[in-house]
Design a protein around this motif. Structure first.
Motif, PDB file in Angstrom:
ATOM      1  N   SER A   1     -25.087  33.258   7.744  1.00  0.00           N
ATOM      2  CA  SER A   1     -26.115  32.241   7.940  1.00  0.00           C
ATOM      3  C   SER A   1     -27.302  32.447   7.003  1.00  0.00           C
ATOM      4  O   SER A   1     -28.139  31.555   6.852  1.00  0.00           O
ATOM      5  N   ARG A   2     -27.349  33.605   6.336  1.00  0.00           N
ATOM      6  CA  ARG A   2     -28.418  33.883   5.375  1.00  0.00           C
ATOM      7  C   ARG A   2     -27.883  34.004   3.952  1.00  0.00           C
ATOM      8  O   ARG A   2     -28.611  34.419   3.052  1.00  0.00           O
ATOM      9  N   SER A   3     -26.608  33.649   3.773  1.00  0.00           N
ATOM     10  CA  SER A   3     -25.977  33.841   2.471  1.00  0.00           C
ATOM     11  C   SER A   3     -24.921  32.777   2.242  1.00  0.00           C
ATOM     12  O   SER A   3     -23.951  32.679   3.004  1.00  0.00           O
ATOM     13  N   LYS A   4     -25.083  31.975   1.181  1.00  0.00           N
ATOM     14  CA  LYS A   4     -24.070  30.962   0.865  1.00  0.00           C
ATOM     15  C   LYS A   4     -22.751  31.619   0.477  1.00  0.00           C
ATOM     16  O   LYS A   4     -21.673  31.148   0.843  1.00  0.00           O
ATOM     17  N   LEU A   5     -22.819  32.730  -0.254  1.00  0.00           N
ATOM     18  CA  LEU A   5     -21.591  33.428  -0.635  1.00  0.00           C
ATOM     19  C   LEU A   5     -20.892  33.986   0.593  1.00  0.00           C
ATOM     20  O   LEU A   5     -19.661  33.931   0.701  1.00  0.00           O
ATOM     21  N   GLY A   6     -21.664  34.525   1.530  1.00  0.00           N
ATOM     22  CA  GLY A   6     -21.068  34.998   2.773  1.00  0.00           C
ATOM     23  C   GLY A   6     -20.376  33.878   3.528  1.00  0.00           C
ATOM     24  O   GLY A   6     -19.275  34.048   4.069  1.00  0.00           O
TER      25      GLY A   6
ATOM     26  N   VAL B   1     -21.773  39.669 -13.446  1.00  0.00           N
ATOM     27  CA  VAL B   1     -22.129  38.445 -12.717  1.00  0.00           C
ATOM     28  C   VAL B   1     -23.530  38.000 -13.110  1.00  0.00           C
ATOM     29  O   VAL B   1     -24.449  38.811 -13.221  1.00  0.00           O
ATOM     30  N   LEU B   2     -23.699  36.688 -13.303  1.00  0.00           N
ATOM     31  CA  LEU B   2     -25.022  36.082 -13.449  1.00  0.00           C
ATOM     32  C   LEU B   2     -25.311  35.334 -12.162  1.00  0.00           C
ATOM     33  O   LEU B   2     -24.584  34.408 -11.798  1.00  0.00           O
ATOM     34  N   TYR B   3     -26.363  35.743 -11.462  1.00  0.00           N
ATOM     35  CA  TYR B   3     -26.727  35.137 -10.183  1.00  0.00           C
ATOM     36  C   TYR B   3     -27.994  34.309 -10.395  1.00  0.00           C
ATOM     37  O   TYR B   3     -29.050  34.852 -10.702  1.00  0.00           O
ATOM     38  N   LEU B   4     -27.871  33.002 -10.225  1.00  0.00           N
ATOM     39  CA  LEU B   4     -28.995  32.075 -10.411  1.00  0.00           C
ATOM     40  C   LEU B   4     -29.551  31.680  -9.052  1.00  0.00           C
ATOM     41  O   LEU B   4     -28.842  31.120  -8.219  1.00  0.00           O
ATOM     42  N   GLY B   5     -30.839  31.972  -8.840  1.00  0.00           N
ATOM     43  CA  GLY B   5     -31.456  31.706  -7.552  1.00  0.00           C
ATOM     44  C   GLY B   5     -31.374  32.920  -6.650  1.00  0.00           C
ATOM     45  O   GLY B   5     -31.005  32.840  -5.478  1.00  0.00           O
ATOM     46  N   ALA B   6     -31.752  34.079  -7.189  1.00  0.00           N
ATOM     47  CA  ALA B   6     -31.551  35.351  -6.495  1.00  0.00           C
ATOM     48  C   ALA B   6     -32.469  35.530  -5.297  1.00  0.00           C
ATOM     49  O   ALA B   6     -32.161  36.312  -4.398  1.00  0.00           O
ATOM     50  N   ALA B   7     -33.618  34.815  -5.261  1.00  0.00           N
ATOM     51  CA  ALA B   7     -34.613  34.970  -4.196  1.00  0.00           C
ATOM     52  C   ALA B   7     -34.980  36.447  -4.045  1.00  0.00           C
ATOM     53  O   ALA B   7     -35.108  37.156  -5.032  1.00  0.00           O
TER      54      ALA B   7
ATOM     55  N   HIS C   1     -25.497  42.421  -1.564  1.00  0.00           N
ATOM     56  CA  HIS C   1     -24.076  42.555  -1.228  1.00  0.00           C
ATOM     57  C   HIS C   1     -23.205  42.489  -2.491  1.00  0.00           C
ATOM     58  O   HIS C   1     -22.205  43.209  -2.597  1.00  0.00           O
ATOM     59  N   VAL C   2     -23.588  41.643  -3.442  1.00  0.00           N
ATOM     60  CA  VAL C   2     -22.883  41.615  -4.722  1.00  0.00           C
ATOM     61  C   VAL C   2     -23.007  42.976  -5.402  1.00  0.00           C
ATOM     62  O   VAL C   2     -22.042  43.504  -5.967  1.00  0.00           O
ATOM     63  N   SER C   3     -24.184  43.578  -5.317  1.00  0.00           N
ATOM     64  CA  SER C   3     -24.406  44.918  -5.862  1.00  0.00           C
ATOM     65  C   SER C   3     -23.462  45.936  -5.224  1.00  0.00           C
ATOM     66  O   SER C   3     -22.899  46.799  -5.914  1.00  0.00           O
ATOM     67  N   ASP C   4     -23.277  45.845  -3.915  1.00  0.00           N
ATOM     68  CA  ASP C   4     -22.337  46.742  -3.227  1.00  0.00           C
ATOM     69  C   ASP C   4     -20.919  46.597  -3.783  1.00  0.00           C
ATOM     70  O   ASP C   4     -20.194  47.579  -3.956  1.00  0.00           O
TER      71      ASP C   4
ATOM     72  N   LEU D   1     -22.068  44.809 -13.023  1.00  0.00           N
ATOM     73  CA  LEU D   1     -23.496  44.547 -13.205  1.00  0.00           C
ATOM     74  C   LEU D   1     -23.790  43.116 -12.784  1.00  0.00           C
ATOM     75  O   LEU D   1     -22.988  42.217 -13.025  1.00  0.00           O
ATOM     76  N   VAL D   2     -24.967  42.918 -12.158  1.00  0.00           N
ATOM     77  CA  VAL D   2     -25.389  41.564 -11.801  1.00  0.00           C
ATOM     78  C   VAL D   2     -26.771  41.303 -12.391  1.00  0.00           C
ATOM     79  O   VAL D   2     -27.707  42.081 -12.192  1.00  0.00           O
ATOM     80  N   TYR D   3     -26.869  40.207 -13.156  1.00  0.00           N
ATOM     81  CA  TYR D   3     -28.147  39.718 -13.663  1.00  0.00           C
ATOM     82  C   TYR D   3     -28.686  38.737 -12.614  1.00  0.00           C
ATOM     83  O   TYR D   3     -28.035  37.736 -12.309  1.00  0.00           O
TER      84      TYR D   3
END
Length: 231
Positions: free
Chosen positions: A51-56, A73-79, A86-89, A95-97
């Protein structure tokens, strides 16, 4: 406690007959956004709140998630980094930008990055990928969650700059950020059309599902960059 790996680095825990989405905690003992920590066989997991994550939410909607342990990964809208953490995990060898526009929110994200070296924070406008083109390399996956009216255009221009050939785009389309009056289904159809043929870069849409009940008036989408190999 039964533990099942759903995808690379993404797990389903069965606790008291209740299934819970989770990732292995890169920093044991540390919660990022107040999520529950669960230890099983000397491994600590972090509950992933859909409920707090669109990817979830996309995971619980049974999307095929194209992120591997060694992905870039390029993450746009990281807030502030709820989903990015979780992507980091997941990215034990990747690597995530993380691109975020708000300076206030970026302060929280930078604190997260101090603990997680596989996150590169970037304060920038996702509409202007040229402003961070000197930082971001070619990536395997772009994940986008931005509340802007030109969501498909942002995805396309960032893909043109950064996405590897045949790389994947994961997109959360928020209909109310595009039009507050029009039917969400109509908006979703038009945004998909744009991605498939509306720009000078084209995508093959692999999956698309609405993200309710976790996120109302949102469409989750996974697409692959179309490259004409001349065959």
């Amino acid at each position: 406690m039964p533990v099942r790996e759903l995808s690379s680095g993404i797990y389903e825990l069965d606790i008291d007959d209740r299934k819970m989405l989770a990732t292995k905690n890169m920093i044991p003992g540390m919660s990022v956004y107040g999520e529950r920590l669960i230890t099983e066989d000397d491994t600590e997991f972090r509950q992933w709140d859909p409920s707090r994550s669109k990817l979830g939410a996309m995971l619980l909607k049974n999307f095929d998630i194209p992120i591997e342990a060694d992905s870039t990964v390029l993450y746009l809208g990281a807030a502030s980094g709820t989903t990015v953490s979780h992507v980091s995990d997941i990215l034990t060898d990747g690597l995530v930008y993380a691109v975020e526009f708000s300076p206030r929110t970026m302060r929280d994200l930078i604190q997260l990055c101090d603990q997680r070296p596989n996150i590169i924070p970037i304060l920038a406008d996702a509409n202007k990928p040229q402003s961070y083109a000197h930082i971001v390399e070619k990536v395997d996956v772009i994940f986008q969650d931005v509340a802007q009216p030109n969501q498909a255009e942002i995805a396309a221009i960032n893909s043109k700059y950064f996405l590897e050939e045949h790389g994947h785009l994961m997109l959360s389309i928020k209909s109310r950020s595009i039009d507050t009056v029009a039917s969400p289904k109509k908006i979703f159809k038009e945004e998909v059309r744009k991605l498939e043929s509306g720009f000078d870069i084209e995508f093959e849409v692999l999956e698309r599902k609405e993200l309710d009940p976790f996120h109302e008036d949102h469409l989750g989408l996974v697409a692959q960059m179309f490259v004409d190999d001349g065959e």
